[in-house]
Design an enzyme around this catalytic site. Structure first.
Site, mmCIF file in Angstrom:
data_model
loop_
_atom_site.group_PDB
_atom_site.id
_atom_site.type_symbol
_atom_site.label_atom_id
_atom_site.label_comp_id
_atom_site.label_asym_id
_atom_site.label_seq_id
_atom_site.Cartn_x
_atom_site.Cartn_y
_atom_site.Cartn_z
ATOM 1 N N ASP A 147 0.883 -1.163 0.000
ATOM 2 C CA ASP A 147 0.000 0.000 0.000
ATOM 3 C C ASP A 147 0.919 1.212 0.000
ATOM 4 O O ASP A 147 1.616 1.466 0.984
ATOM 5 C CB ASP A 147 -0.862 -0.054 1.269
ATOM 6 C CG ASP A 147 -1.704 1.214 1.462
ATOM 7 O OD1 ASP A 147 -1.507 2.187 0.718
ATOM 8 O OD2 ASP A 147 -2.541 1.203 2.386
ATOM 9 N N LYS A 180 -1.120 -1.989 7.173
ATOM 10 C CA LYS A 180 -1.867 -3.234 7.085
ATOM 11 C C LYS A 180 -1.010 -4.360 6.518
ATOM 12 O O LYS A 180 0.002 -4.113 5.889
ATOM 13 C CB LYS A 180 -3.104 -3.025 6.227
ATOM 14 C CG LYS A 180 -4.069 -2.010 6.763
ATOM 15 C CD LYS A 180 -4.546 -2.289 8.172
ATOM 16 C CE LYS A 180 -4.877 -3.723 8.489
ATOM 17 N NZ LYS A 180 -5.605 -4.439 7.523
ATOM 18 N N TYR A 216 1.910 -0.572 15.462
ATOM 19 C CA TYR A 216 1.052 -0.466 14.286
ATOM 20 C C TYR A 216 1.675 0.479 13.280
ATOM 21 O O TYR A 216 1.996 1.603 13.579
ATOM 22 C CB TYR A 216 -0.349 0.052 14.633
ATOM 23 C CG TYR A 216 -1.184 0.218 13.387
ATOM 24 C CD1 TYR A 216 -1.781 -0.890 12.809
ATOM 25 C CD2 TYR A 216 -1.303 1.447 12.752
ATOM 26 C CE1 TYR A 216 -2.496 -0.776 11.627
ATOM 27 C CE2 TYR A 216 -2.009 1.580 11.572
ATOM 28 C CZ TYR A 216 -2.597 0.463 11.009
ATOM 29 O OH TYR A 216 -3.293 0.589 9.844
HETATM 30 C C1 F6R Z 1 -6.198 0.845 6.657
HETATM 31 C C2 F6R Z 1 -7.414 0.591 7.385
HETATM 32 C C3 F6R Z 1 -8.269 1.737 7.740
HETATM 33 C C4 F6R Z 1 -7.612 2.749 8.652
HETATM 34 C C5 F6R Z 1 -8.593 3.836 9.089
HETATM 35 C C6 F6R Z 1 -7.953 4.910 9.936
HETATM 36 O O1 F6R Z 1 -5.881 -0.156 5.770
HETATM 37 O O2 F6R Z 1 -7.723 -0.507 7.671
HETATM 38 O O3 F6R Z 1 -9.449 1.244 8.327
HETATM 39 O O4 F6R Z 1 -7.069 2.102 9.753
HETATM 40 O O5 F6R Z 1 -9.134 4.454 7.943
HETATM 41 O O6 F6R Z 1 -6.865 5.431 9.259
HETATM 42 P P1 F6R Z 1 -5.975 6.650 9.840
HETATM 43 O O7 F6R Z 1 -5.525 6.247 11.198
HETATM 44 O O8 F6R Z 1 -4.864 6.731 8.835
HETATM 45 O O9 F6R Z 1 -6.867 7.845 9.836
HETATM 46 MG MG MG Z 2 -4.004 1.842 3.452
HETATM 47 MG MG MG Z 3 -4.718 -2.398 2.128
#
Ligand code: F6R
Ligand code: MG
Ligand code: MG
Length: 374
Positions: free
Chosen positions: A10, A230, A227
């Site tokens: 990603d 992903k 973390y």
């Molecule tokens: C990323 C994912 C999303 C993010 C969520 C919060 O692959 O699973 O669900 O974790 O959109 O993202 P942030 O923390 O970047 O705002």
């Molecule tokens: Mg992502």
């Molecule tokens: Mg992804």
């Protein structure tokens, strides 16, 4: 011998974490086209699911080739540049290191590679998952190669009747072990039933050395210790002629199961098989989904792809997945929809705990004293 490498990352989402911008796909395409023209790789396909780009490459350099990993690294640098220029979300997210160090494993991208002697006809399916984690393949891969209710070939085809060897990996201890099915199915299930720790890494013919299925096993949080993004995984499966038929391999996804990785990497949801057109994660940043790229490998060339889940035959599975999603969403912030504390990739628990920890008193203390601590 040819090598099939699938390397995914990603490097920026469009919009949020839902999809990949077409300009990023074009940038990846241009990079790999050049490498093919230079004769470094035989063929390639730039594939995607959700916010992940997967570079599917065939070549003769073997697994873990520095040359091929460098191509992937440079391609992801190029797609990151596009993501930065367009201010896409999370540009360069999965590239955890600044400089390439010989192999992309441990640097963020997910990798599945297999080297094999191409058979007279070589049907291969490459599965790409988004909003999930490597253990998501455990259940369907077991179904494909070890469950006669899914794969009648295990009973009917004399070439499959001796079963298969599963190589599993303990992600926590970084160890691998082999189990033969059907003899050791129960031992195997004991481990792979805990998919956040034990994942199927390869499947072999009994005693074999050439994989017939391979998965990516990287877990970013275990690499970085926190973390960082992903772990959306990939899976390569060779099919037919003594291996599960294409239809048996796909059948393993008709009864959706719950996987980890939905919203904020901290929720459990159904893995929904979708066609290429539906490979965009939106509802609650999901639901988790899988696409299937089918190819006939011809002297290393990738004849395809065919969109293997782009078939009304999977509508019912999609419907079931949506019903499961509905049921899980009703739980809101409660387990088992939300993952247990130690498995959550995002957690405010340490901060919340710090703020209120003085309130926690031994449970046998007097009620009045506890109130005083408030
Ligand atoms: C990323 C994912 C999303 C993010 C969520 C919060 O692959 O699973 O669900 O974790 O959109 O993202 P942030 O923390 O970047 O705002
Ligand atoms: Mg992502
Ligand atoms: Mg992804």
């Amino acid at each position: 011998m040819i090598t099939l490498s699938v390397i995914k990352a990603d490097t920026g989402g469009f919009v949020g974490h839902s999809a990949v911008h077409p300009d990023m796909m074009q940038a990846a395409e241009a990079q790999l086209k050049e490498r093919k023209e230079q004769g470094i790789i035989i063929d390639y396909q730039v594939a995607r699911v959700g916010d992940d780009i997967a570079l599917i490459m065939t070549h003769r350099h073997g697994a873990d080739s520095e040359l091929v990993h460098r191509i992937a690294w440079e391609t992801f640098q190029a797609t990151t540049e596009v993501a930065k220029r367009l201010k896409l979300y999370g540009a360069g997210q999965d590239l955890l290191k600044d400089a390439f160090a010989g192999n992309v494993k441990g640097m963020g991208p997910g990798v599945a590679e297999m080297q094999f002697e191409e058979r007279p006809s070589e049907p291969v399916i490459i599965f790409l998952g988004d909003k999930t984690s490597p253990g998501a393949w455990n259940l369907p891969v077991f179904r494909m190669f070890a469950d006669p209710f899914n794969t009648p070939g295990l009973v009917i085809d004399p070439k499959m009747h001796d079963g298969f060897d599963f190589e599993i990996m303990d992600l926590r201890e970084n160890k691998i072990a082999r189990f033969r099915t059907p003899q050791e199915s129960y031992d195997l299930l004991m481990f792979i039933g805990s998919p956040n720790r034990f994942v199927i890494r390869n499947v072999y013919l009994p005693g074999g050395t050439e994989p017939v299925a391979s998965t990516s096993t990287q877990r970013l949080s275990l690499i970085a210790g926190k973390y960082v993004g992903k772990d959306d995984p990939v899976l390569i499966v060779r099919c037919q002629s003594g291996l599960p038929a294409v239809g048996e391999v796909l059948e393993a996804f008709t009864q959706p199961h719950l996987v980890e990785g939905w919203m904020r990497g901290s929720h459990c949801g159904p893995l929904m098989p979708v066609g290429f057109e539906q490979a965009n994660t939106s509802r609650f940043d999901g639901p988790p989904r899988v696409v299937a790229y089918g190819f006939q490998v011809n002297r290393g060339r990738l004849v395809g792809p065919r969109d293997m889940f782009g078939d009304p035959g999977f509508d019912r599975a999609r419907q079931t997945a949506l019903e499961m999603a509905e049921m899980m969403r009703r739980m809101g912030p409660f387990e088992p929809h939300r993952l247990p504390l130690e498995e959550m990739e995002y957690t405010a628990m340490p901060q919340v705990m710090r703020k209120v920890q003085h309130r926690f008193q031994p449970a046998d203390q007097d009620a009045g004293e506890a109130a005083g601590a408030r």
